[in-house]
Design a protein around this motif. Structure first.
Motif, PDB file in Angstrom:
ATOM      1  N   ARG A  50     -19.691  44.058  18.471  1.00  0.00           N
ATOM      2  CA  ARG A  50     -18.575  43.295  18.023  1.00  0.00           C
ATOM      3  C   ARG A  50     -17.143  43.593  18.625  1.00  0.00           C
ATOM      4  O   ARG A  50     -16.544  42.547  18.905  1.00  0.00           O
ATOM      5  CB  ARG A  50     -18.382  43.484  16.376  1.00  0.00           C
ATOM      6  CG  ARG A  50     -19.742  42.826  15.833  1.00  0.00           C
ATOM      7  CD  ARG A  50     -19.511  42.982  14.249  1.00  0.00           C
ATOM      8  NE  ARG A  50     -18.705  41.778  13.850  1.00  0.00           N
ATOM      9  CZ  ARG A  50     -18.198  41.984  12.435  1.00  0.00           C
ATOM     10  NH1 ARG A  50     -18.862  42.866  11.645  1.00  0.00           N
ATOM     11  NH2 ARG A  50     -17.462  41.046  12.159  1.00  0.00           N
ATOM     12  N   VAL A  51     -16.891  44.782  18.681  1.00  0.00           N
ATOM     13  CA  VAL A  51     -15.581  45.101  19.347  1.00  0.00           C
ATOM     14  C   VAL A  51     -15.626  44.702  20.724  1.00  0.00           C
ATOM     15  O   VAL A  51     -14.603  44.055  21.199  1.00  0.00           O
ATOM     16  CB  VAL A  51     -15.286  46.572  19.452  1.00  0.00           C
ATOM     17  CG1 VAL A  51     -14.214  46.981  20.229  1.00  0.00           C
ATOM     18  CG2 VAL A  51     -15.092  47.241  18.000  1.00  0.00           C
ATOM     19  N   GLY A  85      -6.772  45.389  18.785  1.00  0.00           N
ATOM     20  CA  GLY A  85      -8.148  45.275  18.279  1.00  0.00           C
ATOM     21  C   GLY A  85      -8.918  46.759  18.746  1.00  0.00           C
ATOM     22  O   GLY A  85      -8.339  47.709  19.170  1.00  0.00           O
ATOM     23  N   GLY A  86     -10.166  46.570  18.684  1.00  0.00           N
ATOM     24  CA  GLY A  86     -11.101  47.741  19.175  1.00  0.00           C
ATOM     25  C   GLY A  86     -11.194  47.719  20.645  1.00  0.00           C
ATOM     26  O   GLY A  86     -11.226  46.730  21.281  1.00  0.00           O
ATOM     27  N   HIS A  99      -6.742  49.755  18.796  1.00  0.00           N
ATOM     28  CA  HIS A  99      -5.494  49.782  19.430  1.00  0.00           C
ATOM     29  C   HIS A  99      -4.546  48.761  18.619  1.00  0.00           C
ATOM     30  O   HIS A  99      -5.034  47.652  18.658  1.00  0.00           O
ATOM     31  CB  HIS A  99      -5.644  49.320  20.954  1.00  0.00           C
ATOM     32  CG  HIS A  99      -4.431  49.223  21.804  1.00  0.00           C
ATOM     33  ND1 HIS A  99      -4.191  48.086  22.473  1.00  0.00           N
ATOM     34  CD2 HIS A  99      -3.525  50.193  21.840  1.00  0.00           C
ATOM     35  CE1 HIS A  99      -3.202  48.357  23.279  1.00  0.00           C
ATOM     36  NE2 HIS A  99      -2.744  49.830  22.794  1.00  0.00           N
ATOM     37  N   ASP A 100      -3.496  49.245  18.163  1.00  0.00           N
ATOM     38  CA  ASP A 100      -2.756  48.213  17.132  1.00  0.00           C
ATOM     39  C   ASP A 100      -1.360  47.534  17.878  1.00  0.00           C
ATOM     40  O   ASP A 100      -0.684  47.156  17.434  1.00  0.00           O
ATOM     41  CB  ASP A 100      -2.010  49.195  15.977  1.00  0.00           C
ATOM     42  CG  ASP A 100      -1.339  50.372  16.603  1.00  0.00           C
ATOM     43  OD1 ASP A 100      -1.156  50.493  17.818  1.00  0.00           O
ATOM     44  OD2 ASP A 100      -1.032  51.187  15.658  1.00  0.00           O
ATOM     45  N   GLY A 101      -1.601  47.367  19.220  1.00  0.00           N
ATOM     46  CA  GLY A 101      -0.541  46.676  19.949  1.00  0.00           C
ATOM     47  C   GLY A 101      -1.274  45.944  21.283  1.00  0.00           C
ATOM     48  O   GLY A 101      -2.404  45.834  21.489  1.00  0.00           O
ATOM     49  N   GLN A 102      -0.359  45.455  22.079  1.00  0.00           N
ATOM     50  CA  GLN A 102      -0.679  44.934  23.450  1.00  0.00           C
ATOM     51  C   GLN A 102      -0.184  45.471  24.476  1.00  0.00           C
ATOM     52  O   GLN A 102       1.103  45.884  24.409  1.00  0.00           O
ATOM     53  CB  GLN A 102      -0.203  43.530  23.355  1.00  0.00           C
ATOM     54  CG  GLN A 102      -0.538  42.777  24.715  1.00  0.00           C
ATOM     55  CD  GLN A 102      -1.812  42.394  24.876  1.00  0.00           C
ATOM     56  OE1 GLN A 102      -2.756  41.783  24.004  1.00  0.00           O
ATOM     57  NE2 GLN A 102      -2.361  42.969  26.158  1.00  0.00           N
ATOM     58  N   ASP A 103      -0.924  46.119  25.349  1.00  0.00           N
ATOM     59  CA  ASP A 103      -0.465  46.744  26.448  1.00  0.00           C
ATOM     60  C   ASP A 103      -0.092  45.663  27.562  1.00  0.00           C
ATOM     61  O   ASP A 103      -0.937  44.861  27.929  1.00  0.00           O
ATOM     62  CB  ASP A 103      -1.215  47.765  27.198  1.00  0.00           C
ATOM     63  CG  ASP A 103      -1.655  48.901  26.408  1.00  0.00           C
ATOM     64  OD1 ASP A 103      -0.943  49.320  25.502  1.00  0.00           O
ATOM     65  OD2 ASP A 103      -2.556  49.347  26.502  1.00  0.00           O
ATOM     66  N   ILE A 104       1.169  45.838  28.349  1.00  0.00           N
ATOM     67  CA  ILE A 104       1.638  44.959  29.217  1.00  0.00           C
ATOM     68  C   ILE A 104       1.915  45.735  30.636  1.00  0.00           C
ATOM     69  O   ILE A 104       2.700  46.520  30.669  1.00  0.00           O
ATOM     70  CB  ILE A 104       2.955  44.205  29.047  1.00  0.00           C
ATOM     71  CG1 ILE A 104       2.784  43.441  27.827  1.00  0.00           C
ATOM     72  CG2 ILE A 104       3.301  43.100  30.013  1.00  0.00           C
ATOM     73  CD1 ILE A 104       3.854  42.398  27.224  1.00  0.00           C
TER      74      ILE A 104
END
Length: 286
Positions: free
Chosen positions: A87-88, A169-170, A183-188
């Motif tokens: 699911r992840v 998310g996962g 992962h509780d953020g967004q990597d840019i």
């Protein structure tokens, strides 16, 4: 010289029947007494050994039943974790496709993109709680968005010019291995030293080092909404500063738990992280 008497005890029993009395003598030979004692000892030892054996067998049966239960429980958890991992993976694929459709992701392969951020272990036991929490957060998100949009505090620009990488998310552990984490953020992904700007106006509430984030800036936009900018190489703001949307606050780095230069961007509502992608896809780049 008389022979040695091998008899041991002589018991004299007397009793009276009417007016007559009778005396009977009973003698036990030492050999038979010894044999009886040896036999009694073996019988007692055998009984004790048999009782001990039964006790040990019962203990082994209990241990075997417990081991079978634990093996079954382990197998159940393994199946649930495999399902969770699938699911992840599906969530990661969906996020990647959304990013590709937005036109902000470069599909060309690269040897190593920046990824990192604090690690939160993700296992099967926490899945139901996580899903319930996400559902609640999405409802709160919509309510807060309506309020903050009216006040002009909703993040509406990209904090850095770059490419979307590891999403919310996962995800698999970016440092290798087969483990998963939340992962509780967004990597840019962006080059070292690229300028980082505030996604919306607000007040700087934290400037400094924090475990996992490295050099971090936190901005409070009011109404319970905050943004976080992690792995910075340098700062250009101080705690307590009022910042405007698009104001320069620091530069991209790779400090903290990071595999390479990138910006870890978080959006939180009441200190609970929400997916920044929905903001980024509707925002303009700086």
């Amino acid at each position: 010289m008389t022979a040695k008497d091998e008899r041991f005890y002589a018991f004299i029993i007397s009793y009276t029947s009417r007016s007559r009395s009778q005396i009977r003598r009973i003698c036990l030979h030492k050999k038979w007494l010894k044999l009886s004692a040896v036999f009694a000892f073996f019988v007692l030892a055998s009984s004790l050994y048999g009782f001990y054996g039964l006790t040990q067998q019962a203990s082994h049966l209990r241990i075997e039943r417990e081991n079978q239960r634990l093996r079954a429980e382990t197998e159940r958890q393994r199946r649930e974790l495999n399902e969770l991992n699938e699911r992840v993976q599906a969530v990661e694929d969906t996020s990647r496709k959304l990013a590709e459709k937005s036109g902000v992701v470069n599909n060309s392969d690269s040897p190593l993109h920046g990824a990192g951020g604090p690690a939160i272990p993700l296992d099967a036991a926490g899945l139901a709680t996580l899903e319930s929490k996400m559902s609640r957060l999405e409802q709160e998100l919509r309510a807060h968005e309506a309020i903050l949009r009216e006040r002009g505090f909703t993040p509406s620009i990209w904090p850095v010019d770059g490419k979307l990488e590891s999403g919310f998310g996962g995800r698999r552990n970016p440092f290798g291995g087969s483990s998963y984490e939340f992962h509780d953020g967004q990597d840019i992904d962006a080059p070292w030293g690229a300028p980082v700007v505030a996604g919306a106006k607000g007040t700087v509430t934290f400037v400094g080092w924090q475990h996992g984030y490295g050099r971090l800036v936190v901005i409070d936009h009011g109404g319970g909404l905050t943004t976080r900018y992690g792995h910075l190489s340098e700062f250009d703001v101080e705690q307590g500063n009022e910042v405007a949307r698009g104001q320069f606050i620091g530069r991209v780095g790779s400090t903290g738990r990071s595999t390479g230069p990138h910006l870890h961007y978080e959006i939180r509502i009441n200190d609970d992280p929400v997916n920044p992608l929905q903001y980024l896809l509707s925002s303009s780049k700086p």
